[in-house]
Each structure stands twice: as structure tokens, then as C-alpha cells.
Design a protein around this motif. Structure first.
Motif, PDB file in Angstrom:
ATOM      1  N   TYR A 121      54.710  29.030  30.322  1.00  0.00           N
ATOM      2  CA  TYR A 121      54.204  30.357  29.979  1.00  0.00           C
ATOM      3  C   TYR A 121      55.351  31.309  29.674  1.00  0.00           C
ATOM      4  CZ  TYR A 121      51.522  34.709  30.450  1.00  0.00           C
ATOM      5  OH  TYR A 121      50.941  35.924  30.233  1.00  0.00           O
ATOM      6  N   ARG A 122      55.203  32.085  28.614  1.00  0.00           N
ATOM      7  CA  ARG A 122      56.226  33.058  28.236  1.00  0.00           C
ATOM      8  C   ARG A 122      55.658  34.473  28.341  1.00  0.00           C
ATOM      9  NH1 ARG A 122      58.046  28.859  28.650  1.00  0.00           N
ATOM     10  NH2 ARG A 122      59.538  27.730  27.346  1.00  0.00           N
ATOM     11  N   LEU A 123      56.377  35.328  29.014  1.00  0.00           N
ATOM     12  CA  LEU A 123      55.995  36.731  29.069  1.00  0.00           C
ATOM     13  C   LEU A 123      56.637  37.443  27.902  1.00  0.00           C
ATOM     14  CD1 LEU A 123      54.894  39.333  30.301  1.00  0.00           C
ATOM     15  CD2 LEU A 123      56.962  39.451  31.700  1.00  0.00           C
ATOM     16  N   ARG A 124      55.807  37.994  27.037  1.00  0.00           N
ATOM     17  CA  ARG A 124      56.294  38.790  25.923  1.00  0.00           C
ATOM     18  C   ARG A 124      55.646  40.165  26.014  1.00  0.00           C
ATOM     19  NH1 ARG A 124      55.447  33.602  23.881  1.00  0.00           N
ATOM     20  NH2 ARG A 124      57.278  32.644  22.900  1.00  0.00           N
ATOM     21  N   TRP A 125      56.457  41.138  26.293  1.00  0.00           N
ATOM     22  CA  TRP A 125      55.941  42.504  26.433  1.00  0.00           C
ATOM     23  C   TRP A 125      56.917  43.433  25.730  1.00  0.00           C
ATOM     24  CZ3 TRP A 125      51.610  44.703  26.978  1.00  0.00           C
ATOM     25  CH2 TRP A 125      51.500  46.031  27.380  1.00  0.00           C
ATOM     26  N   GLY A 126      56.613  43.758  24.484  1.00  0.00           N
ATOM     27  CA  GLY A 126      57.550  44.538  23.697  1.00  0.00           C
ATOM     28  C   GLY A 126      58.828  43.768  23.477  1.00  0.00           C
ATOM     29  N   LEU A 127      59.943  44.390  23.809  1.00  0.00           N
ATOM     30  CA  LEU A 127      61.233  43.724  23.671  1.00  0.00           C
ATOM     31  C   LEU A 127      61.576  42.868  24.878  1.00  0.00           C
ATOM     32  CD1 LEU A 127      63.343  46.625  22.101  1.00  0.00           C
ATOM     33  CD2 LEU A 127      62.335  44.648  20.946  1.00  0.00           C
ATOM     34  N   HIS A 128      60.723  42.877  25.899  1.00  0.00           N
ATOM     35  CA  HIS A 128      60.969  42.109  27.117  1.00  0.00           C
ATOM     36  C   HIS A 128      60.511  40.668  26.939  1.00  0.00           C
ATOM     37  CE1 HIS A 128      62.003  45.751  29.305  1.00  0.00           C
ATOM     38  NE2 HIS A 128      60.899  46.314  28.834  1.00  0.00           N
ATOM     39  N   ARG A 129      61.346  39.731  27.339  1.00  0.00           N
ATOM     40  CA  ARG A 129      61.028  38.309  27.288  1.00  0.00           C
ATOM     41  C   ARG A 129      61.488  37.669  28.583  1.00  0.00           C
ATOM     42  NH1 ARG A 129      59.048  40.228  23.451  1.00  0.00           N
ATOM     43  NH2 ARG A 129      59.009  39.522  21.278  1.00  0.00           N
ATOM     44  N   THR A 130      60.677  36.828  29.157  1.00  0.00           N
ATOM     45  CA  THR A 130      61.093  36.108  30.350  1.00  0.00           C
ATOM     46  C   THR A 130      60.210  34.887  30.541  1.00  0.00           C
ATOM     47  OG1 THR A 130      61.729  36.355  32.676  1.00  0.00           O
ATOM     48  CG2 THR A 130      59.604  37.265  32.045  1.00  0.00           C
ATOM     49  N   ARG A 131      60.608  34.047  31.445  1.00  0.00           N
ATOM     50  CA  ARG A 131      59.811  32.895  31.838  1.00  0.00           C
ATOM     51  C   ARG A 131      60.013  32.669  33.327  1.00  0.00           C
ATOM     52  NH1 ARG A 131      62.383  27.622  29.082  1.00  0.00           N
ATOM     53  NH2 ARG A 131      60.903  26.656  30.510  1.00  0.00           N
ATOM     54  N   VAL A 132      59.034  32.113  33.973  1.00  0.00           N
ATOM     55  CA  VAL A 132      59.126  31.849  35.404  1.00  0.00           C
ATOM     56  C   VAL A 132      58.566  30.459  35.692  1.00  0.00           C
ATOM     57  CG1 VAL A 132      58.901  34.279  36.049  1.00  0.00           C
ATOM     58  CG2 VAL A 132      56.858  32.850  35.876  1.00  0.00           C
ATOM     59  N   LYS A 133      58.711  30.070  36.935  1.00  0.00           N
ATOM     60  CA  LYS A 133      58.120  28.824  37.409  1.00  0.00           C
ATOM     61  C   LYS A 133      57.368  29.129  38.699  1.00  0.00           C
ATOM     62  CE  LYS A 133      61.619  25.990  35.175  1.00  0.00           C
ATOM     63  NZ  LYS A 133      62.663  24.946  35.306  1.00  0.00           N
ATOM     64  N   ALA A 134      56.647  28.150  39.193  1.00  0.00           N
ATOM     65  CA  ALA A 134      55.830  28.404  40.379  1.00  0.00           C
ATOM     66  C   ALA A 134      55.823  27.199  41.303  1.00  0.00           C
ATOM     67  CB  ALA A 134      54.396  28.755  39.978  1.00  0.00           C
ATOM     68  N   SER A 135      55.610  27.486  42.581  1.00  0.00           N
ATOM     69  CA  SER A 135      55.432  26.449  43.593  1.00  0.00           C
ATOM     70  C   SER A 135      53.980  26.476  44.039  1.00  0.00           C
ATOM     71  CB  SER A 135      56.348  26.711  44.793  1.00  0.00           C
ATOM     72  OG  SER A 135      57.705  26.732  44.396  1.00  0.00           O
ATOM     73  N   LEU A 136      53.420  25.293  44.270  1.00  0.00           N
ATOM     74  CA  LEU A 136      52.016  25.214  44.668  1.00  0.00           C
ATOM     75  C   LEU A 136      51.837  24.346  45.898  1.00  0.00           C
ATOM     76  CD1 LEU A 136      51.918  25.275  41.237  1.00  0.00           C
ATOM     77  CD2 LEU A 136      49.491  25.388  41.801  1.00  0.00           C
ATOM     78  N   GLY A 137      50.931  24.806  46.758  1.00  0.00           N
ATOM     79  CA  GLY A 137      50.501  24.015  47.898  1.00  0.00           C
ATOM     80  C   GLY A 137      49.054  23.627  47.732  1.00  0.00           C
ATOM     81  N   VAL A 138      48.723  22.400  48.154  1.00  0.00           N
ATOM     82  CA  VAL A 138      47.373  21.858  47.999  1.00  0.00           C
ATOM     83  C   VAL A 138      46.846  21.436  49.357  1.00  0.00           C
ATOM     84  CG1 VAL A 138      45.955  20.087  46.876  1.00  0.00           C
ATOM     85  CG2 VAL A 138      47.996  20.979  45.715  1.00  0.00           C
ATOM     86  N   VAL A 139      45.600  21.779  49.631  1.00  0.00           N
ATOM     87  CA  VAL A 139      44.967  21.308  50.856  1.00  0.00           C
ATOM     88  C   VAL A 139      43.493  21.040  50.581  1.00  0.00           C
ATOM     89  CG1 VAL A 139      44.459  23.656  51.674  1.00  0.00           C
ATOM     90  CG2 VAL A 139      44.554  21.768  53.307  1.00  0.00           C
ATOM     91  N   GLN A 140      43.002  19.935  51.128  1.00  0.00           N
ATOM     92  CA  GLN A 140      41.566  19.672  51.111  1.00  0.00           C
ATOM     93  C   GLN A 140      40.994  20.077  52.465  1.00  0.00           C
ATOM     94  OE1 GLN A 140      40.287  15.722  49.920  1.00  0.00           O
ATOM     95  NE2 GLN A 140      38.371  15.910  51.074  1.00  0.00           N
ATOM     96  N   ILE A 141      39.894  20.801  52.452  1.00  0.00           N
ATOM     97  CA  ILE A 141      39.270  21.211  53.704  1.00  0.00           C
ATOM     98  C   ILE A 141      38.920  19.974  54.524  1.00  0.00           C
ATOM     99  CG2 ILE A 141      37.265  22.337  54.734  1.00  0.00           C
ATOM    100  CD1 ILE A 141      37.211  24.239  52.409  1.00  0.00           C
ATOM    101  N   GLN A 142      39.289  20.005  55.795  1.00  0.00           N
ATOM    102  CA  GLN A 142      39.057  18.867  56.693  1.00  0.00           C
ATOM    103  C   GLN A 142      38.596  19.387  58.047  1.00  0.00           C
ATOM    104  OE1 GLN A 142      43.394  17.496  57.823  1.00  0.00           O
ATOM    105  NE2 GLN A 142      43.321  18.003  55.635  1.00  0.00           N
ATOM    106  N   PRO A 143      37.989  18.525  58.867  1.00  0.00           N
ATOM    107  CA  PRO A 143      37.415  18.983  60.145  1.00  0.00           C
ATOM    108  C   PRO A 143      38.399  19.703  61.057  1.00  0.00           C
ATOM    109  CG  PRO A 143      36.644  16.785  59.617  1.00  0.00           C
ATOM    110  CD  PRO A 143      37.688  17.112  58.594  1.00  0.00           C
TER     111      PRO A 143
END
Length: 326
Positions: A263-285
Motif C-alpha cells: 500500500y502506498r500513501l499518496r497525499w499531495g506531495l507526501h509519499r510513504t509506505r509502511v508495513k504491519a505486524s499481525l497476530g492471529v487467534v482462534q477463539i477456544q474454550p
């Protein structure tokens, strides 16, 4: 064959060749622009000197103009409710363009017949090196969406910046599944944008808000209509995945991670890119409360960030948060 006939045939052939000759780049660009302005289902206009220069068919229709009348050539004042609204917009646009930012706001407009509506205006200079020159306007009718957002019930359930579900609504929906006796698997994704503080520091909070909004819309496009995307706080998002086990939730998380990285952020003359960390969980008893489920997802995300970010980790232990994989 007589010379006259030969000459006639040569002339006809040359005429055909000339007519079949490729158009110049300028002609091709102009033809494409005309086709776009007529056929694209978007209200687009080019504005110069506070006057509409070229408008799309959809733009004319949005403001109640048509075949018998065209906004092209008219002052932009005709679509504003008052002189004050007209001058105010021009001042805000000039200030935004000078700062290297587009103008993106909701404005009350007036149609040709006097009917008023709310439109979202996105305006940018055609050439950023000459911000006082010609500008591109894109207008979307947001009357219904605005009315919905003003309702107390909507405000109580949604985040003001991203228009996604807020934490309160997400927890309410999650609570419907925690401890449920139904056999369908339910999973949660917790997403944390890596180093988002640097984006805010370098570009400012307004750019950050537009990025978060765009990111939220992108996340909606990566999941099913039955899933729920929410902004919990700051740059933390969560996704509720009903009827989705841990295996498929991990696949979705990887797809989301890849989408954020692209994903690229383009806002006027501003340009940037980022990354993300994700956690996953399945509901369990063993996860007997909403806080426990979110805590497991958040801890898995923390593990992903500790591994360097731009990664996914899955909570797999029923007895503790320390056993993570991904």
C-alpha cells in the motif's frame, strides 16, 4: 489502363493510408480524455481561475446540468450556496495547495434547480510545481452517508477517523462468539502498523488520519462482507472472522500483511509506505472472555513485531501466551 484511372486509384489509396495513419500522441491523449469525461461514472472537472474549464458528463448531471446547459466555462461560484462559502473554499484550497496538500472536505453545494446536497470535494493541482494553476476536482454526493454519520447510534459504534467500527462495537460483536456453544470456528486478527509514529512525525497528524482512513478502506476490501474490520485505537486494527478457523485466518492475515506492505500513501506531495505486524487467534474454550481473546491476539502481534515486523504470528496455546508460531 488509362493514366487518369491509375492516378485516381493512387489518390484513393493514399487517402486510405492517410486515414489509417496512427494518430499523434497529443490526439490520442485528447481522445482518451474526451472518452473518460463522457463515460467514467465519476464527477470530474478541471478548474482554472475559479472557472470550470472541462467537466465530465457525470459532473454536469450531479449539479443538475445536461445537454441543454454545461458547467464548462461557468464560474465555480454557481455551485456554491453563498459568496462566503465560495470565497472560503478558494482560500482553503490555496492554503492547502501551497502546503503541498490536496483539499479533501465535505461541502454543501447547490444544484441548478436550487436543491442543496452535501458533496465530498477532493481537489488537487494538475501541476504541483504550479499550485495556483489548473486544478482537478472530484466530487461525490455524500448526503446520505453524512446524515447517517450524524445519527447518535452511528457515532456510538464507529470510529470518527476511519469510519470503521470502534472498539466498543467490536467488543460487543466479539462477545456474541466468546463462550458460544455453536460449533463454527471464529478467529481474530490484530493488526499493528509498524513504526507508524515515524509517519506522524514526518508528515503530521492530518496526513496520518488520511492514511488510516485509506488503510481501513483497503482492509475492508481484503476480507469478506460478513467480517468486521475495526479501529481499536491509534494504529491498531482488529478483524473479526466468523466461520473461519486458525488455518484460514493465518492465510487471510498473510494476505493482509502483503497488501499493507504494497500500500502506498499518496497525499499531495507526501509519499510513504509502511508495513504491519499481525497476530492471529482462534477463539477456544480457555479464552473465556473478550479481554482474553484480544489479549491473545495482541500478544501474538507483539511477537510478530519483536521478530522484526512485517510478519504474522499465531496464538496456538490453550495454556499460555508464550507459545506462538507463524
Amino acid at each position: 489502363m488509362t493514366p487518369a484511372i491509375v492516378g485516381c486509384r493512387r489518390l484513393t489509396l493514399e487517402t486510405r493510408m492517410n486515414s489509417a495513419a496512427p494518430a499523434s500522441p497529443n490526439d490520442t491523449t485528447a481522445a482518451r480524455l474526451r472518452a473518460l469525461m463522457v463515460r467514467a461514472p465519476t464527477a470530474v472537472a478541471f478548474v482554472a481561475g475559479q472557472r470550470f474549464e472541462v467537466v465530465s458528463e457525470e459532473f454536469n448531471h450531479l449539479f443538475g446540468f445536461g445537454d441543454d446547459a454545461d458547467l464548462a466555462g461557468q464560474s465555480t461560484r454557481v455551485v456554491h450556496t453563498t459568496d462566503l462559502a465560495f470565497s472560503g473554499l478558494n482560500e482553503r484550497a490555496a492554503a492547502a495547495f501551497a502546503a503541498g496538500r490536496p483539499l479533501d472536505e465535505e461541502i454543501e453545494y447547490v444544484k441548478r434547480d436550487g436543491h442543496r446536497f452535501w458533496g465530498r470535494l477532493q481537489a488537487t493541482p494538475v501541476h504541483w510545481e504550479a499550485p495556483q494553476g489548473e486544478a482537478l476536482w472530484i466530487v461525490e454526493d455524500v448526503t446520505a452517508a453524512r446524515a447517517q454519520r450524524l445519527q447518535p447510534t452511528w457515532t456510538a459504534k464507529h470510529d470518527a477517523v476511519t469510519e470503521l467500527a470502534n472498539r466498543r462495537e467490536f467488543e460487543r460483536r466479539l462477545a456474541e462468539h466468546v463462550g458460544s456453544r455453536r460449533n463454527e470456528p471464529v478467529s481474530i486478527l490484530w493488526l499493528d502498523v509498524d513504526k507508524f509514529g515515524e509517519v506522524i512525525q514526518g508528515m503530521g497528524p492530518e496526513v496520518g488520519d488520511h492514511f488510516l482512513y485509506g488503510l481501513g478502506q483497503m482492509l475492508i476490501g481484503k476480507v469478506r462482507a460478513s467480517d468486521l474490520v475495526a479501529r481499536l485505537e491509534d494504529d491498531h486494527f482488529a478483524i473479526l472472522l466468523p466461520d473461519c478457523d486458525q488455518h484460514y485466518a493465518h492465510i487471510i492475515a498473510e494476505k493482509v500483511r502483503s497488501a499493507v506492505a504494497s500500500y502506498r500513501l499518496r497525499w499531495g506531495l507526501h509519499r510513504t509506505r509502511v508495513k504491519a505486524s499481525l497476530g492471529v487467534v482462534q477463539i477456544q474454550p480457555s479464552l473465556t472472555s473478550v479481554d482474553a481473546v484480544l489479549g491473545a491476539a495482541a500478544l501474538a502481534c507483539t511477537e510478530a513485531k519483536a521478530a522484526g515486523g512485517d510478519s504474522v504470528r499465531v496464538f496456538v496455546s490453550a495454556g499460555g501466551y508464550e507459545e506462538l508460531a507463524g
